[in-house]
Design a protein around this motif. Structure first.
Motif, PDB file in Angstrom:
ATOM      1  N   LYS A 571       0.837  -1.205   0.000  1.00 19.63           N
ATOM      2  CA  LYS A 571       0.000   0.000   0.000  1.00 19.63           C
ATOM      3  C   LYS A 571       0.876   1.260   0.000  1.00 19.63           C
ATOM      4  CE  LYS A 571      -3.703   2.170   2.670  1.00 19.63           C
ATOM      5  NZ  LYS A 571      -4.516   2.055   3.903  1.00 19.63           N
ATOM      6  N   GLU A 574       2.552   1.632  -3.457  1.00 25.67           N
ATOM      7  CA  GLU A 574       1.609   2.114  -4.477  1.00 25.67           C
ATOM      8  C   GLU A 574       1.363   3.613  -4.314  1.00 25.67           C
ATOM      9  OE1 GLU A 574       0.150   0.762  -7.083  1.00 25.67           O
ATOM     10  OE2 GLU A 574       1.242  -1.118  -6.795  1.00 25.67           O
ATOM     11  N   LYS A 575       1.285   4.054  -3.053  1.00 29.17           N
ATOM     12  CA  LYS A 575       1.084   5.477  -2.798  1.00 29.17           C
ATOM     13  C   LYS A 575       2.285   6.291  -3.300  1.00 29.17           C
ATOM     14  CE  LYS A 575      -0.121   8.564   1.041  1.00 29.17           C
ATOM     15  NZ  LYS A 575      -0.286   8.641   2.499  1.00 29.17           N
ATOM     16  N   GLN A 576       3.519   5.765  -3.074  1.00 28.24           N
ATOM     17  CA  GLN A 576       4.732   6.440  -3.549  1.00 28.24           C
ATOM     18  C   GLN A 576       4.755   6.488  -5.076  1.00 28.24           C
ATOM     19  OE1 GLN A 576       8.518   4.369  -3.240  1.00 28.24           O
ATOM     20  NE2 GLN A 576       9.531   6.234  -2.522  1.00 28.24           N
ATOM     21  N   LYS A 577       4.350   5.354  -5.682  1.00 24.22           N
ATOM     22  CA  LYS A 577       4.351   5.268  -7.145  1.00 24.22           C
ATOM     23  C   LYS A 577       3.415   6.303  -7.752  1.00 24.22           C
ATOM     24  CE  LYS A 577       3.744   1.801 -10.772  1.00 24.22           C
ATOM     25  NZ  LYS A 577       3.311   0.404 -11.040  1.00 24.22           N
ATOM     26  N   GLU A 578       2.229   6.465  -7.159  1.00 25.74           N
ATOM     27  CA  GLU A 578       1.261   7.455  -7.656  1.00 25.74           C
ATOM     28  C   GLU A 578       1.797   8.880  -7.509  1.00 25.74           C
ATOM     29  OE1 GLU A 578      -2.031   9.358  -9.175  1.00 25.74           O
ATOM     30  OE2 GLU A 578      -1.413   7.251  -9.339  1.00 25.74           O
ATOM     31  N   GLY A 579       2.462   9.143  -6.372  1.00 26.87           N
ATOM     32  CA  GLY A 579       3.055  10.471  -6.160  1.00 26.87           C
ATOM     33  C   GLY A 579       4.136  10.770  -7.197  1.00 26.87           C
ATOM     34  N   LYS A 580       4.981   9.756  -7.512  1.00 28.10           N
ATOM     35  CA  LYS A 580       6.036   9.952  -8.515  1.00 28.10           C
ATOM     36  C   LYS A 580       5.436  10.192  -9.901  1.00 28.10           C
ATOM     37  CE  LYS A 580       9.946   7.508  -6.439  1.00 28.10           C
ATOM     38  NZ  LYS A 580      10.862   8.647  -6.443  1.00 28.10           N
ATOM     39  N   ARG A 581       4.302   9.499 -10.205  1.00 23.01           N
ATOM     40  CA  ARG A 581       3.658   9.689 -11.512  1.00 23.01           C
ATOM     41  C   ARG A 581       3.149  11.122 -11.657  1.00 23.01           C
ATOM     42  NH1 ARG A 581      -1.021   9.718 -13.947  1.00 23.01           N
ATOM     43  NH2 ARG A 581      -2.196   9.554 -12.020  1.00 23.01           N
ATOM     44  N   ARG A 582       2.546  11.660 -10.594  1.00 19.80           N
ATOM     45  CA  ARG A 582       2.051  13.041 -10.627  1.00 19.80           C
ATOM     46  C   ARG A 582       3.213  14.025 -10.738  1.00 19.80           C
ATOM     47  NH1 ARG A 582      -0.951  12.030  -6.125  1.00 19.80           N
ATOM     48  NH2 ARG A 582       0.095  13.716  -5.030  1.00 19.80           N
ATOM     49  N   LYS A 584       6.089  13.489 -12.128  1.00 14.59           N
ATOM     50  CA  LYS A 584       6.653  13.411 -13.473  1.00 14.59           C
ATOM     51  C   LYS A 584       5.840  14.256 -14.447  1.00 14.59           C
ATOM     52  CE  LYS A 584       8.323   9.860 -16.637  1.00 14.59           C
ATOM     53  NZ  LYS A 584       8.441   8.412 -16.851  1.00 14.59           N
ATOM     54  N   GLN A 585       4.538  14.323 -14.215  1.00 13.29           N
ATOM     55  CA  GLN A 585       3.671  15.117 -15.098  1.00 13.29           C
ATOM     56  C   GLN A 585       3.995  16.603 -14.997  1.00 13.29           C
ATOM     57  OE1 GLN A 585      -0.336  14.138 -14.017  1.00 13.29           O
ATOM     58  NE2 GLN A 585      -0.433  12.336 -15.336  1.00 13.29           N
TER      59      GLN A 585
END
Length: 604
Positions: A571, A574-582, A584-585
């Motif tokens: 969990k 996944e939270k870290q991954k979502e933060g990195k995706r945002r 990167k945008q």
């Protein structure tokens, strides 16, 4: 009156010194000034005609100089000698050719230990084509490594001047320099010209004085020019009143008039150097005269973007370029904008040495720290619509689908090299897409190679590579040789899908993959790691041909989990991954200055 003027012409000698870089041209000029007592011992210093710090440091002549001397010869007559010093580097060939056209003779100086070099040959052929009387001299005969007799035979082989007529001199000690002056008086003819005809004067150089405007250095071919005359510049058609004329000493020395055959300066209230173009003809305002032949527009060969590292220095850079252009009409510039680098200027130069000198002067004289983009050349792009575009900046290149053909500039390059390095030099030229022209031997152990080479292949590091493969012994000279069609493509560098215009380049199709791969690898080393992954890609249009991935800096978010169910760790990840995706945008990649210099260091 005619007899008086003719007698004055008979005692005038206009000559120049032509030589390769570091063969002792400026030192010889120093000795001539001493022997003719043009300067007092207190005024003398080394390289007295080279008045820029850069000229002294690099040991080269960047800007042409001229000076008038009086010499009491052994025949009892006093001669007026006008020495027109010339640059030795290939970038300034046009200045050399205009200086030669203001003379009747040339002293060909060759180093006793190094022998004839490529630019020595180039300048000799320029002098011969102008119909000048050539006096040969071997310099530095006092050096233990000198081989004056062998070099004199070289000169005979190339120039047909008998070896026994080639003077042996030492410009440093003064040995043989007075004999050289006597030979100049004997072999160089006095100037021809009609003192009673309408004025015709050749501008062979010009410089800017902030108080009086442009000071045009002229050789009067026919007639007389004096203060108050109305004169016309042939190429522009502009009319001016002469405010002052005079002779060229270490400082400008005003005189009443300049007559046919004489060399001097003219001040006529001209505001920019571009109006007093090198090679132009001065004539009377109210009479149409035949211009002195050989004038052409100086054309920039190499282009680069100059950007201030500190954006607040933009206006300072603009002012500095404007001031440099006052004294250097061959420098062109216009504003341009880069997404990566901000506001800057696209500048045109005669060659790489010219570009290096301009950048160094901007740093030293005006205190501006610069980033320079990859040097580029001017391509002719023929579109499918039939329109012809001139492109000197990769960002101007149109889409691949709209291009019918691309033509690139070529040069005819002459390389002089010891024969033991011939194989390496030929391989280098072949690797740079060279077209073999000829090979002959200047002497038993020295060869002269001629290749047609794309200018784009030699503007970056060709000279350095040539010196490496020949251990410093090879020398290069080249001249423009027209345009030829080539398979050129625009290579884009993308960071996370965004194109970085300052890293783009126009390269040959066969070299695009290697160039892109090497540049991506270099950028991976130079760009600092971010909190997100960075994709570094090289692309031709929409096709990606190379990629490197810069890994993200990773924080260990599971460090506080000491056991328990794996889903807790999952969990958090996944939270870290979502933060990195945002991130990167919305994240932007900071590109260090070294990354832009990396383009210059890519193996070609």
């Amino acid at each position: 009156m005619v007899l008086l003027t003719d007698r004055r012409l008979a005692n005038i000698r206009n000559f120049c010194i032509v030589a390769h870089i570091d063969h002792g041209k400026s030192t010889l000029a120093d000795r001539l000034l001493e022997i003719t007592h043009t300067l007092t011992p207190q005024q003398m210093r080394e390289q007295v005609l080279d008045d820029m710090d850069l000229e002294r440091e690099k040991g080269i002549t960047i800007k042409s100089h001229a000076i008038a001397m009086e010499y009491a010869a052994r025949d009892g007559k006093t001669y007026q000698l006008n020495l027109i010093d010339t640059p030795g580097h290939v970038d300034f060939t046009y200045e050399v050719s205009r200086s030669l056209s203001a003379c009747e003779g040339a002293v060909l100086v060759v180093d006793a230990s190094q022998g004839i070099e490529a630019q020595t040959l180039s300048n000799f052929f320029l002098a011969r084509d102008q119909g000048l009387a050539v006096v040969g001299a071997v310099n530095k005969v006092d050096l233990p490594s000198g081989r004056p007799d062998d070099v004199a035979l070289e000169i005979e082989h190339i120039t047909a001047i008998p070896a026994e007529n080639v003077l042996r001199i030492s410009a440093k000690t003064g040995l043989g320099v007075e004999d050289l002056l006597e030979r100049v008086i004997a072999d160089v003819p006095p100037p021809s010209g009609n003192p009673d005809a309408d004025l015709r004067a050749l501008i062979f150089d010009s410089k800017f004085d902030q108080y009086r405007g442009v000071v045009a250095l002229v050789r009067v071919v026919d007639g007389t020019i004096s203060k108050g005359d109305h004169i016309r510049f042939h190429s522009t058609g502009k009319v001016h009143d002469v405010e002052e004329v005079g002779r060229l000493r270490l400082r400008l020395e005003p005189t009443a008039a300049l007559h046919a055959g004489q060399v001097g300066y003219v001040v006529a209230g001209v505001k920019t150097v571009a109006e007093a173009r090198v090679g132009d003809t001065l004539g009377p305002a109210d009479v149409e005269v035949t211009p002195v032949s050989g004038f052409r527009e100086i054309k920039s060969m190499v282009f680069s973007g100059l950007y201030p590292i500190d954006s607040e220095q933009y206006e300072s850079l603009k002012e500095a370029l404007a001031k440099l252009t006052l004294n250097d009409a061959s420098l062109t510039w216009e504003p341009e904008t880069s997404v990566a680098l901000g506001f800057g200027f696209r500048c045109g130069f005669l060659g790489l040495l010219h570009m290096e000198i301009v950048q160094e002067r901007l740093r030293r004289e005006y205190g501006i720290d610069l980033i320079a983009t990859t040097p580029s050349v001017e391509y002719h792009v023929l579109l499918e619509s039939g329109e012809l575009m001139v492109v000197d900046n990769p960002s101007q290149m149109p889409a691949i689908g709209t291009i019918a053909a691309i033509e690139e500039p070529y040069v005819l390059a002459h390389v002089l090299t010891p024969s033991e390095y011939l194989g390496g030099v030929m391989k280098l030229c072949q690797d740079r897409r060279g077209i073999f022209v000829s090979l002959d031997y200047v002497e038993e152990k020295r060869a002269r190679l001629a290749y047609r080479l794309p200018l784009g292949e030699i503007v970056l590091d060709f000279y350095d590579r040539l010196k490496s493969v020949s251990r410093g012994y090879a020398s290069l000279d080249y001249e423009f040789d027209g345009y030829r069609e080539g398979e050129m493509v625009k290579l884009d560098i993308l960071l996370n899908g965004e194109s970085v215009d300052a890293l783009s380049a126009i390269v040959h199709k066969d070299k695009a993959y290697d160039w892109g791969r090497d540049l991506c690898a270099k950028l991976k080393e130079l760009i600092p790691r971010q909190m997100f992954q960075v994709a570094i890609q090289a692309a031709l249009g929409a096709k990606v041909i190379a990629r490197e991935t810069l890994g993200a800096m990773r924080k260990n978010v599971t460090a506080k989990c000491y056991g328990g169910d794996i889903s807790r760790k999952r969990k958090l990840l996944e939270k870290q991954k979502e933060g990195k995706r945002r991130m990167k945008q919305i994240g932007t990649v900071e590109i260090p200055q070294e990354a832009f210099l990396a383009v210059l260091k890519v193996e070609r």
